[in-house]
Design an enzyme around this catalytic site. Structure first.
Site, short mmCIF file in Angstrom:
data_model
loop_
_atom_site.label_atom_id
_atom_site.label_comp_id
_atom_site.label_asym_id
_atom_site.label_seq_id
_atom_site.Cartn_x
_atom_site.Cartn_y
_atom_site.Cartn_z
CG ASP A 72 -1.87 1.10 1.34
OD1 ASP A 72 -1.67 2.11 0.63
OD2 ASP A 72 -2.83 0.99 2.14
CG HIS A 73 3.10 4.11 -3.20
ND1 HIS A 73 4.17 4.38 -2.38
CD2 HIS A 73 3.51 4.42 -4.47
CE1 HIS A 73 5.17 4.86 -3.09
NE2 HIS A 73 4.80 4.88 -4.36
NE ARG A 74 -3.93 4.00 1.50
CZ ARG A 74 -5.03 3.56 2.08
NH1 ARG A 74 -6.03 4.37 2.32
NH2 ARG A 74 -5.15 2.29 2.41
#
Ligand code: CAO
Length: 433
Positions: A405-407
């Site tokens: 999850d790039h967040r």
């Protein structure tokens, strides 16, 4: 001394016929008083079928799809005579809410499925859930149903249940209303939906309903795909030493010993990397403003079953040796393939491994099993020529794919994590450090 008693469907009001949608126990299970044995459903409500006594299940007389009524035999239970006298009468029936001032008693509409992670207790009354500042009143089963359909309960606001409680039928009406209000051209966040096609115009077809597991997995994967900005990073690592150790250990175990596959080493190596990079062992809050960092290391393992993909969770991988992990993995995969996993066996995972190595492949992009933040994909190891500075050397290369999850995880951290994982796999002595 023990004796056998019969547990029957309690008084459920004036409902002549109720469907059994889920049976949660099997012969040999030990159950507590009020523990949910099965989930029943009418067109208005989902309700638990509680056990009237504590004991060991001897025979289960119902199965999903059965239609039952008050007094239908549910299970035969072996109860200890030393225990407080077990009632042979059906369990207390759910009763309507008596007055405003008294604490709410669960009604037929309110009695809901006890969530497996919670301690077993009497049927749970409806709880309020905050949706964008609005308190929507709905039972957990209705909230689950709404979540599966992607319905924001805050948009329904008031239902037709007692005190405005939202019922399953309210969720259905809401969906119908949205569908007929011209929103059919789009789905989710304004994304055009796939148009229906009559395939019979092209040739013969057969219609086959998707299994429940496939339908639920599909909803979950779509939700993740639409909500999480996912990145997949691919790499490979030479695992000759690990493979040599694995083979020699298997040989020394003999035919009847525990057989190690590479997966248990990958599990240990992955946990080692998660210890070094704790954000991989975290979950993001729904508001996206904080991380919950976990101090335990439970790994989900994707298992291919005839009914679809299931993900049992192996707990405390950091504290277990490879033989114990191998035994647990074999047990869990067997339970998964025979459809005997309990809901609690599939909860609490920190990160998931999806290994297609037994089948083939060179790379793929697994989808994160949210609220986890990353998943490791593994495909088939094969011998490849690797340049060592002087010559090409044959090396057994294992392909690895990490989706995150790039967040939560940025690209550099993802690459560093992969390096740590590879270092652990290339030299498994590191797992002892
Ligand atoms: N490279 C080469 N060989 C591999 C390998 C790899 N990466 N991984 C496994 N193998 C070999 C094993 O050593 C075993 O070899 P032998 O038969 O010679 O002993 C064989 O392949 C079969 O292994 P396995 O699949 O039975 O065992 P496992 O421990 O590797 O995996 C399990 C267990 C449960 C994960 C697996 O059986 C499974 O179900 N995989 C599918 C998961 C899936 O569907 N993922 C997709 C999800 S979509 O995101």
């Amino acid at each position: 001394m023990s004796s056998l008693i019969e547990v029957k469907v309690p008084d459920v009001g004036n409902v002549p016929e109720i469907d059994i949608v889920e049976v949660l126990i099997q012969p040999g299970d030990v159950v507590a008083v009020e523990q949910t044995l099965a989930v029943m459903e009418t067109d208005k409500a989902t309700m638990d079928l509680p056990s009237s006594a504590a004991g060991i299940i001897k025979t289960v007389h119902i199965k999903p799809g059965d239609k039952v009524a008050e007094g239908t035999l549910v299970v035969t239970l072996e109860v200890s005579d030393a225990a407080p006298a077990a009632p042979t009468e059906p369990a207390a029936a759910p009763t309507p809410t008596p007055t405003e001032s008294k604490p709410a008693q669960p009604s037929v509409e309110d009695v809901v499925k006890v969530e497996p992670t919670k301690p077993i207790s009497a049927p749970v009354a409806a709880v309020a859930v905050s949706t964008e500042g609005f308190k929507a009143h709905a039972t957990p089963s209705v909230r689950l149903y709404a979540r599966e359909l992607g319905v924001d309960l805050g948009k329904i606001q008031t239902g037709n249940g007692r005190k405005g409680r939202i019922l399953k039928s309210d969720v259905q009406s809401f969906v119908k209303q949205v569908m007929s209000s011209g929103a059919t051209a789009t789905s989710g966040a304004g994304i055009p939906s796939i148009p229906a096609v009559d395939f019979t115009q092209f040739g013969d077809i057969e219609e086959k309903p998707l299994s429940k597991i496939k339908r639920l997995t599909g909803q979950n994967l779509t939700r993740v795909w639409l909500n999480l900005p996912l990145v997949t990073y691919h790499d490979e690592v030479a695992i000759d030493e690990m493979e040599e150790f694995r083979k020699s250990t298997n040989a020394s175990q003999g035919k009847d010993g525990i057989k190690l596959t590479g997966l248990v080493f990958i599990m240990k190596a992955l946990v080692g990397a998660m210890q070094k990079y704790p954000s991989f062992n975290s979950s993001l809050s729904p508001e996206g403003d904080k991380l919950y960092l976990k101090k335990y290391f439970h790994l989900g393992i994707a298992v291919d079953t005839p009914n679809g993909l299931v993900v049992p969770v192996i707990r405390d991988v950091d504290k277990k040796g490879i033989f114990q992990l191998s035994t647990e993995l074999a047990e869990m995969s067997e339970l998964a393939r025979t459809g005997k996993l309990k809901p609690s066996d599939m909860q609490g995972g920190c990160m998931t491994i999806s290994s297609l190595g037994g089948i083939g492949g060179t790379a793929f992009t697994p989808i994160v099993n949210a609220p986890e933040v990353a998943i490791l994909g593994v495909t088939r190891a094969k011998v490849q020529p690797v340049w060592n500075g002087l010559a090409f050397e044959p090396k057994l290369m294992l392909p690895l794919d990490i989706t995150y999850d790039h967040r939560v995880i940025d690209g550099a951290e993802g690459a560093r994590f992969m390096e740590a994982l590879k270092a652990n796999l290339a030299d498994i002595r590191r797992l002892l450090l």
